[in-house]
Design a protein around this motif. Structure first.
Motif, PDB file in Angstrom:
ATOM      1  N   GLU A  30     -39.480  59.183  41.638  1.00  0.00           N
ATOM      2  CA  GLU A  30     -40.111  59.818  40.474  1.00  0.00           C
ATOM      3  C   GLU A  30     -40.899  58.792  39.657  1.00  0.00           C
ATOM      4  OE1 GLU A  30     -41.675  62.356  37.786  1.00  0.00           O
ATOM      5  OE2 GLU A  30     -40.813  62.806  39.747  1.00  0.00           O
ATOM      6  N   ALA A  31     -40.352  57.604  39.483  1.00  0.00           N
ATOM      7  CA  ALA A  31     -41.065  56.559  38.752  1.00  0.00           C
ATOM      8  C   ALA A  31     -42.357  56.179  39.483  1.00  0.00           C
ATOM      9  CB  ALA A  31     -40.173  55.341  38.552  1.00  0.00           C
ATOM     10  N   LEU A  32     -42.306  56.120  40.807  1.00  0.00           N
ATOM     11  CA  LEU A  32     -43.504  55.824  41.597  1.00  0.00           C
ATOM     12  C   LEU A  32     -44.534  56.940  41.433  1.00  0.00           C
ATOM     13  CD1 LEU A  32     -45.141  54.177  43.629  1.00  0.00           C
ATOM     14  CD2 LEU A  32     -43.832  55.305  45.454  1.00  0.00           C
ATOM     15  N   ARG A  33     -44.077  58.175  41.472  1.00  0.00           N
ATOM     16  CA  ARG A  33     -44.981  59.319  41.292  1.00  0.00           C
ATOM     17  C   ARG A  33     -45.756  59.172  39.975  1.00  0.00           C
ATOM     18  NH1 ARG A  33     -44.854  63.803  43.756  1.00  0.00           N
ATOM     19  NH2 ARG A  33     -42.697  63.560  44.461  1.00  0.00           N
ATOM     20  N   GLN A  34     -45.043  58.899  38.916  1.00  0.00           N
ATOM     21  CA  GLN A  34     -45.691  58.757  37.615  1.00  0.00           C
ATOM     22  C   GLN A  34     -46.581  57.517  37.548  1.00  0.00           C
ATOM     23  OE1 GLN A  34     -43.104  59.282  34.218  1.00  0.00           O
ATOM     24  NE2 GLN A  34     -41.947  60.898  35.254  1.00  0.00           N
ATOM     25  N   ALA A  42     -55.830  47.516  36.556  1.00  0.00           N
ATOM     26  CA  ALA A  42     -54.957  46.346  36.375  1.00  0.00           C
ATOM     27  C   ALA A  42     -53.654  46.523  37.151  1.00  0.00           C
ATOM     28  CB  ALA A  42     -54.666  46.119  34.887  1.00  0.00           C
ATOM     29  N   TRP A  43     -53.115  47.735  37.162  1.00  0.00           N
ATOM     30  CA  TRP A  43     -51.905  48.020  37.941  1.00  0.00           C
ATOM     31  C   TRP A  43     -52.184  47.828  39.426  1.00  0.00           C
ATOM     32  CZ3 TRP A  43     -51.341  52.446  41.229  1.00  0.00           C
ATOM     33  CH2 TRP A  43     -50.078  52.570  41.812  1.00  0.00           C
ATOM     34  N   GLU A  44     -53.323  48.338  39.890  1.00  0.00           N
ATOM     35  CA  GLU A  44     -53.679  48.166  41.298  1.00  0.00           C
ATOM     36  C   GLU A  44     -53.779  46.687  41.659  1.00  0.00           C
ATOM     37  OE1 GLU A  44     -57.200  50.314  42.409  1.00  0.00           O
ATOM     38  OE2 GLU A  44     -56.277  52.270  42.011  1.00  0.00           O
ATOM     39  N   GLY A  45     -54.423  45.898  40.801  1.00  0.00           N
ATOM     40  CA  GLY A  45     -54.559  44.462  41.059  1.00  0.00           C
ATOM     41  C   GLY A  45     -53.208  43.765  41.100  1.00  0.00           C
ATOM     42  N   ALA A  46     -52.343  44.105  40.163  1.00  0.00           N
ATOM     43  CA  ALA A  46     -51.008  43.510  40.145  1.00  0.00           C
ATOM     44  C   ALA A  46     -50.228  43.893  41.393  1.00  0.00           C
ATOM     45  CB  ALA A  46     -50.249  43.953  38.890  1.00  0.00           C
ATOM     46  N   LEU A  47     -50.399  45.132  41.845  1.00  0.00           N
ATOM     47  CA  LEU A  47     -49.698  45.604  43.045  1.00  0.00           C
ATOM     48  C   LEU A  47     -50.180  44.867  44.289  1.00  0.00           C
ATOM     49  CD1 LEU A  47     -47.615  47.586  44.081  1.00  0.00           C
ATOM     50  CD2 LEU A  47     -49.403  49.337  44.161  1.00  0.00           C
ATOM     51  N   VAL A  48     -51.483  44.682  44.402  1.00  0.00           N
ATOM     52  CA  VAL A  48     -52.036  43.930  45.544  1.00  0.00           C
ATOM     53  C   VAL A  48     -51.511  42.491  45.519  1.00  0.00           C
ATOM     54  CG1 VAL A  48     -54.163  43.002  46.553  1.00  0.00           C
ATOM     55  CG2 VAL A  48     -54.063  45.401  45.829  1.00  0.00           C
ATOM     56  N   GLY A  49     -51.456  41.892  44.337  1.00  0.00           N
ATOM     57  CA  GLY A  49     -50.948  40.523  44.217  1.00  0.00           C
ATOM     58  C   GLY A  49     -49.471  40.430  44.586  1.00  0.00           C
ATOM     59  N   ARG A  75     -39.281  38.358  45.647  1.00  0.00           N
ATOM     60  CA  ARG A  75     -40.619  38.937  45.822  1.00  0.00           C
ATOM     61  C   ARG A  75     -40.549  40.435  46.142  1.00  0.00           C
ATOM     62  NH1 ARG A  75     -44.103  34.091  48.666  1.00  0.00           N
ATOM     63  NH2 ARG A  75     -43.315  32.448  47.290  1.00  0.00           N
ATOM     64  N   ASN A  76     -39.510  40.837  46.836  1.00  0.00           N
ATOM     65  CA  ASN A  76     -39.299  42.255  47.106  1.00  0.00           C
ATOM     66  C   ASN A  76     -39.049  43.004  45.790  1.00  0.00           C
ATOM     67  OD1 ASN A  76     -38.783  44.547  48.936  1.00  0.00           O
ATOM     68  ND2 ASN A  76     -36.672  44.338  48.250  1.00  0.00           N
ATOM     69  N   ARG A  77     -38.216  42.404  44.940  1.00  0.00           N
ATOM     70  CA  ARG A  77     -37.943  42.989  43.621  1.00  0.00           C
ATOM     71  C   ARG A  77     -39.241  43.095  42.822  1.00  0.00           C
ATOM     72  NH1 ARG A  77     -33.920  39.944  42.305  1.00  0.00           N
ATOM     73  NH2 ARG A  77     -35.260  38.237  41.672  1.00  0.00           N
ATOM     74  N   ASP A  78     -40.054  42.047  42.825  1.00  0.00           N
ATOM     75  CA  ASP A  78     -41.316  42.055  42.098  1.00  0.00           C
ATOM     76  C   ASP A  78     -42.237  43.159  42.616  1.00  0.00           C
ATOM     77  OD1 ASP A  78     -43.271  40.985  40.210  1.00  0.00           O
ATOM     78  OD2 ASP A  78     -44.302  40.175  41.967  1.00  0.00           O
ATOM     79  N   PHE A  79     -42.316  43.316  43.931  1.00  0.00           N
ATOM     80  CA  PHE A  79     -43.164  44.351  44.516  1.00  0.00           C
ATOM     81  C   PHE A  79     -42.696  45.740  44.082  1.00  0.00           C
ATOM     82  CE2 PHE A  79     -43.996  47.335  48.074  1.00  0.00           C
ATOM     83  CZ  PHE A  79     -45.380  47.373  47.999  1.00  0.00           C
ATOM     84  N   HIS A  80     -41.392  45.987  44.194  1.00  0.00           N
ATOM     85  CA  HIS A  80     -40.880  47.305  43.833  1.00  0.00           C
ATOM     86  C   HIS A  80     -41.016  47.576  42.333  1.00  0.00           C
ATOM     87  CE1 HIS A  80     -39.323  48.957  47.612  1.00  0.00           C
ATOM     88  NE2 HIS A  80     -39.214  47.687  47.962  1.00  0.00           N
ATOM     89  N   TYR A  81     -40.820  46.563  41.510  1.00  0.00           N
ATOM     90  CA  TYR A  81     -41.011  46.731  40.062  1.00  0.00           C
ATOM     91  C   TYR A  81     -42.478  46.992  39.746  1.00  0.00           C
ATOM     92  CZ  TYR A  81     -36.250  45.114  38.848  1.00  0.00           C
ATOM     93  OH  TYR A  81     -34.901  44.982  38.698  1.00  0.00           O
ATOM     94  N   THR A  82     -43.368  46.309  40.439  1.00  0.00           N
ATOM     95  CA  THR A  82     -44.796  46.499  40.202  1.00  0.00           C
ATOM     96  C   THR A  82     -45.241  47.884  40.645  1.00  0.00           C
ATOM     97  OG1 THR A  82     -45.138  44.115  40.479  1.00  0.00           O
ATOM     98  CG2 THR A  82     -47.099  45.509  40.577  1.00  0.00           C
ATOM     99  N   LEU A  92     -36.820  55.727  33.012  1.00  0.00           N
ATOM    100  CA  LEU A  92     -36.877  55.666  34.480  1.00  0.00           C
ATOM    101  C   LEU A  92     -36.937  54.211  34.946  1.00  0.00           C
ATOM    102  CD1 LEU A  92     -39.266  58.581  35.515  1.00  0.00           C
ATOM    103  CD2 LEU A  92     -36.822  58.385  35.979  1.00  0.00           C
ATOM    104  N   LYS A  93     -37.752  53.403  34.268  1.00  0.00           N
ATOM    105  CA  LYS A  93     -37.855  51.989  34.658  1.00  0.00           C
ATOM    106  C   LYS A  93     -36.544  51.249  34.407  1.00  0.00           C
ATOM    107  CE  LYS A  93     -41.890  51.369  32.548  1.00  0.00           C
ATOM    108  NZ  LYS A  93     -43.176  50.785  32.119  1.00  0.00           N
ATOM    109  N   TYR A  94     -35.880  51.561  33.317  1.00  0.00           N
ATOM    110  CA  TYR A  94     -34.592  50.927  33.006  1.00  0.00           C
ATOM    111  C   TYR A  94     -33.547  51.299  34.060  1.00  0.00           C
ATOM    112  CZ  TYR A  94     -30.243  49.911  30.510  1.00  0.00           C
ATOM    113  OH  TYR A  94     -29.005  49.455  30.163  1.00  0.00           O
ATOM    114  N   MET A  95     -33.455  52.580  34.380  1.00  0.00           N
ATOM    115  CA  MET A  95     -32.483  53.024  35.382  1.00  0.00           C
ATOM    116  C   MET A  95     -32.814  52.451  36.755  1.00  0.00           C
ATOM    117  SD  MET A  95     -30.269  54.554  33.643  1.00  0.00           S
ATOM    118  CE  MET A  95     -29.264  55.033  35.029  1.00  0.00           C
ATOM    119  N   HIS A  96     -34.097  52.392  37.071  1.00  0.00           N
ATOM    120  CA  HIS A  96     -34.510  51.788  38.340  1.00  0.00           C
ATOM    121  C   HIS A  96     -34.033  50.343  38.418  1.00  0.00           C
ATOM    122  CE1 HIS A  96     -37.364  49.237  40.596  1.00  0.00           C
ATOM    123  NE2 HIS A  96     -37.132  50.130  41.529  1.00  0.00           N
ATOM    124  N   GLY A  97     -34.200  49.602  37.328  1.00  0.00           N
ATOM    125  CA  GLY A  97     -33.775  48.198  37.318  1.00  0.00           C
ATOM    126  C   GLY A  97     -32.291  48.048  37.600  1.00  0.00           C
TER     127      GLY A  97
END
Length: 165
Positions: A30-34, A42-49, A75-82, A92-97
């Motif tokens: 659900e967090a990804l959907r939103q 900027a989100w796209e750039g951060a995700l690519v990075g 790095r996996n955590r960073d990718f999923h958080y991004t 949602l972000k807090y619960m995901h963490g």
């Protein structure tokens, strides 16, 4: 004299990880959907990075070094958080963490007990990235759910029977 620190570590069990996986999928998908809906350039750039940095360690992961496993986890955590960073819901972000952190020990077991089972984690991450960047919400969410579920499937085959709960 031995002092007890008062810490207790929960036992590893397949039942616990299955429950954790179901909860993580509900929240993260659900967090990804939103995030896809509200994400900007900027989100796209951060995700690519984040994907690029993850890819660098994934290339070397087969070497089996504990340091590489630590780098992969970070790095996996960073990718999923991004992936979910553009989600406007702080809850949602807090619960995901919390759920992502709680599942870390199971991911580490999965990395340490890798067998010859076929799993291309890099391809899984790349497919989610591509779908997210294409703004294909349904595909990205389906792929992310499958990606999360795959670790449970792998562990259910590799965990010793005594631990399976």
């Amino acid at each position: 004299m031995l002092f007890r620190s008062g810490f207790r570590v929960a036992e590893i069990s397949l039942e616990d990880f299955a429950d954790l996986t179901r909860a993580r999928k509900l929240i993260e998908v659900e967090a990804l959907r939103q995030s896809i809906i509200f994400g900007d350039d900027a989100w796209e750039g951060a995700l690519v990075g984040a994907f690029h940095r993850l890819s660098k360690v994934e290339e070397k992961l087969g070497e089996g070094s504990a340091d590489l496993r630590d780098d992969f986890e970070a790095r996996n955590r960073d990718f999923h958080y991004t992936l979910i960073a553009a989600c406007p819901s702080r809850w949602l972000k807090y619960m995901h963490g919390i759920l992502f952190q709680q599942s870390e020990r199971y991911r580490r077991i999965s990395l340490a007990t890798r067998s010859d089972q076929e799993r291309d984690v890099h391809a899984e991450h790349k497919a989610v990235l591509d779908a997210a960047l294409a703004r294909d919400v349904d595909l990205a969410c389906r792929l992310e759910g499958e990606h999360i579920e795959k670790t449970l499937q792998m562990l259910s085959q590799t965990l010793p029977k005594a631990i399976r709960g």
